[in-house]
Write an enzyme that holds these catalytic residues in place. Structure first.
Site, short mmCIF file in Angstrom:
data_model
loop_
_atom_site.label_atom_id
_atom_site.label_comp_id
_atom_site.label_asym_id
_atom_site.label_seq_id
_atom_site.Cartn_x
_atom_site.Cartn_y
_atom_site.Cartn_z
N HIS A 1 0.71 -1.28 -0.03
CA HIS A 1 -0.11 -0.09 -0.03
C HIS A 1 1.00 1.26 -0.01
O HIS A 1 2.00 1.35 0.48
CB HIS A 1 -0.89 0.05 1.21
CG HIS A 1 -1.96 1.07 1.12
ND1 HIS A 1 -1.90 2.53 1.30
CD2 HIS A 1 -3.40 0.93 0.62
CE1 HIS A 1 -3.25 2.94 1.04
NE2 HIS A 1 -3.79 2.27 0.73
N ASP B 1 -7.99 -5.16 -0.20
CA ASP B 1 -8.43 -5.92 -1.30
C ASP B 1 -8.28 -7.41 -1.05
O ASP B 1 -8.90 -8.30 -1.49
CB ASP B 1 -7.77 -5.64 -2.61
CG ASP B 1 -8.41 -4.40 -3.11
OD1 ASP B 1 -9.74 -4.08 -2.79
OD2 ASP B 1 -7.73 -3.63 -3.89
#
Ligand code: CMC
Length: 372
Positions: free
Chosen positions: A257, A308
């Protein structure tokens, strides 16, 4: 600078994400995501994002009623869903339907606060119906029309599957949507704000966001995660799969991320425990493979899962088809997108950055017949 990393592009009072004391922080309008996950509902969070404060009991009731009343789709949109090729990715369908909804709004260019809120409520209400209807049309099933007596998440599952979900299933999707509702200047929200900064209409801004979300480095990752889990098939194969992919220089979807570097994405903590709960109650398969992948990616690359990753096993256990995963993300994120578009309109300056030119130096034009 590459990828605008750490560049602050605007002021915003909608969402704060940070890394503090080795922990990932996510707050919507000052409320910690873990408190919202534990105590709130998607409707309440959507209200919070749009209006800035938590609703009173009466305000929430009214907001829920407005959402429920706006769920139906105009006949033209249903016609569009029927005419699009059944192989169209459902996110492309959502993007196209959003644009069509814009063409049907006589007041498309009105941008007062009240009008923007009205349009936002309509989009938040209609997104789930578009997704559920298209899925039923492409799979040759009768449409299941929205019910005003069901909450937002429960109604979506009802329209999708044609039967009322259990309380656990509805609560799981509700929580998932809370976790996906907003995340500061992620790529799709930034795209929406860029469009809004030109004073384009809200539909155009949301179309920009939906197009951007589909990319596999953004919301499209969860569908790829599920493809990976299916390919791995059993937990003991996870380690060699991950090692081989990384050796080939490939990315493992659902990991890494831009902001939560080396710390756990706070949404992942919530989603992982949700996935575990669902696994215990329904089917442990996908959760067990996911855990094995998580261990292997950490071992070989030191990366942690993002939002996700565990959403994939949650959606699979809820019986949601793989290619609808990114749509579920959008059904949650639409409230955040709308809040950002409204904020952009209300304190607007055109977003127009510069590029560092690295092309050829100035050169003379060569007429066509003199070129080799
Ligand atoms: N698998 C393998 N290596 C990775 C991954 C990954 N998923 N993510 C980052 N890396 C490596 C990358 O190769 C690089 O390594 P090295 O320094 O050895 O070259 C290092 O980590 C830094 O990567 P980066 O590309 O500079 O990171 P970024 O901030 O530009 O990208 C990201 C962030 C999310 C696009 C990236 O981590 C990624 O591609 N992840 C996979 C796709 C994914 O899961 N996307 C969902 C993002 S979260 C929710 C959302 O936005 O929808």
């Amino acid at each position: 600078m590459s990828g605008l990393e750490d560049v602050v592009a605007c002021d915003s009072s909608i969402c704060r994400i940070a890394v503090e004391d080795g922990r990932g922080i996510l707050e919507y309008r000052g409320y910690d995501i873990h408190d919202l996950a534990k105590n709130s509902s998607y409707e309440e969070v959507a209200y919070l994002l749009l209006f800035g404060d938590l609703p009173s009991k009466r305000e929430l009731e009214k907001f829920k009623e407005e959402l429920a009343m706006q769920r139906s789709l105009p006949a033209q949109i249903i016609g569009l869903l029927t005419h699009l090729p059944p192989f169209t990715h459902p996110m492309v369908v959502l993007r196209t339907a959003t644009s069509y909804l814009g063409s049907m709004d006589k007041y498309i260019h009105y941008k007062s606060h009240e009008m923007s809120i009205e349009k936002s409520i309509s989009l938040i209400a209609k997104f789930p119906t578009v997704v559920a209807y298209f899925h039923r049309i492409r799979s040759g099933q009768n449409l299941v029309h929205p019910r005003e007596d069901l909450d937002h998440a429960a109604n979506f599952l009802y329209m999708l599957h044609g039967e009322e979900p259990t309380e656990t299933m509805a609560k799981c999707l509700d929580l998932d949507m809370i976790l996906h509702a907003e995340h500061e200047l992620n790529a799709s929200t930034f795209a929406a704000r860029i469009a809004a900064s030109t004073l384009a209409d809200i539909y155009a801004s949301i179309v920009a966001a939906t197009g951007t979300l589909l990319g596999p480095l953004h919301g499209g990752a969860s569908q790829k995660v599920m493809e990976m889990l299916r390919e791995i098939a059993v937990p003991w194969r996870a380690e060699s799969y991950v090692r081989e992919k990384l050796e080939k220089g490939e990315r493992i979807m659902g990991f890494g991320h831009r902001v939560y570097r080396r710390v756990m994405d706070p949404r992942t903590l919530e989603l992982k425990s949700l996935a575990k709960r669902l696994a215990e109650e329904r089917n442990p398969k996908w959760y067990e493979i996911s855990e094995a992948v998580e261990e292997a990616v950490y071992k070989y690359k030191g990366l942690l899962p993002n939002v996700d990753f565990y959403s994939a096993s949650v959606y699979a256990t809820l019986g949601i088809p793989d290619d609808l995963y990114v749509n579920i993300f959008a059904i949650g994120r639409i409230s955040g997108w709308c809040a950002h578009v409204i904020e952009q309109y209300e304190n607007n300056r055109l977003i127009r950055p510069r590029a560092n030119y690295i092309g050829p130096e100035r050169r003379g034009y060569i007429p066509f017949d003199e070129r080799p």
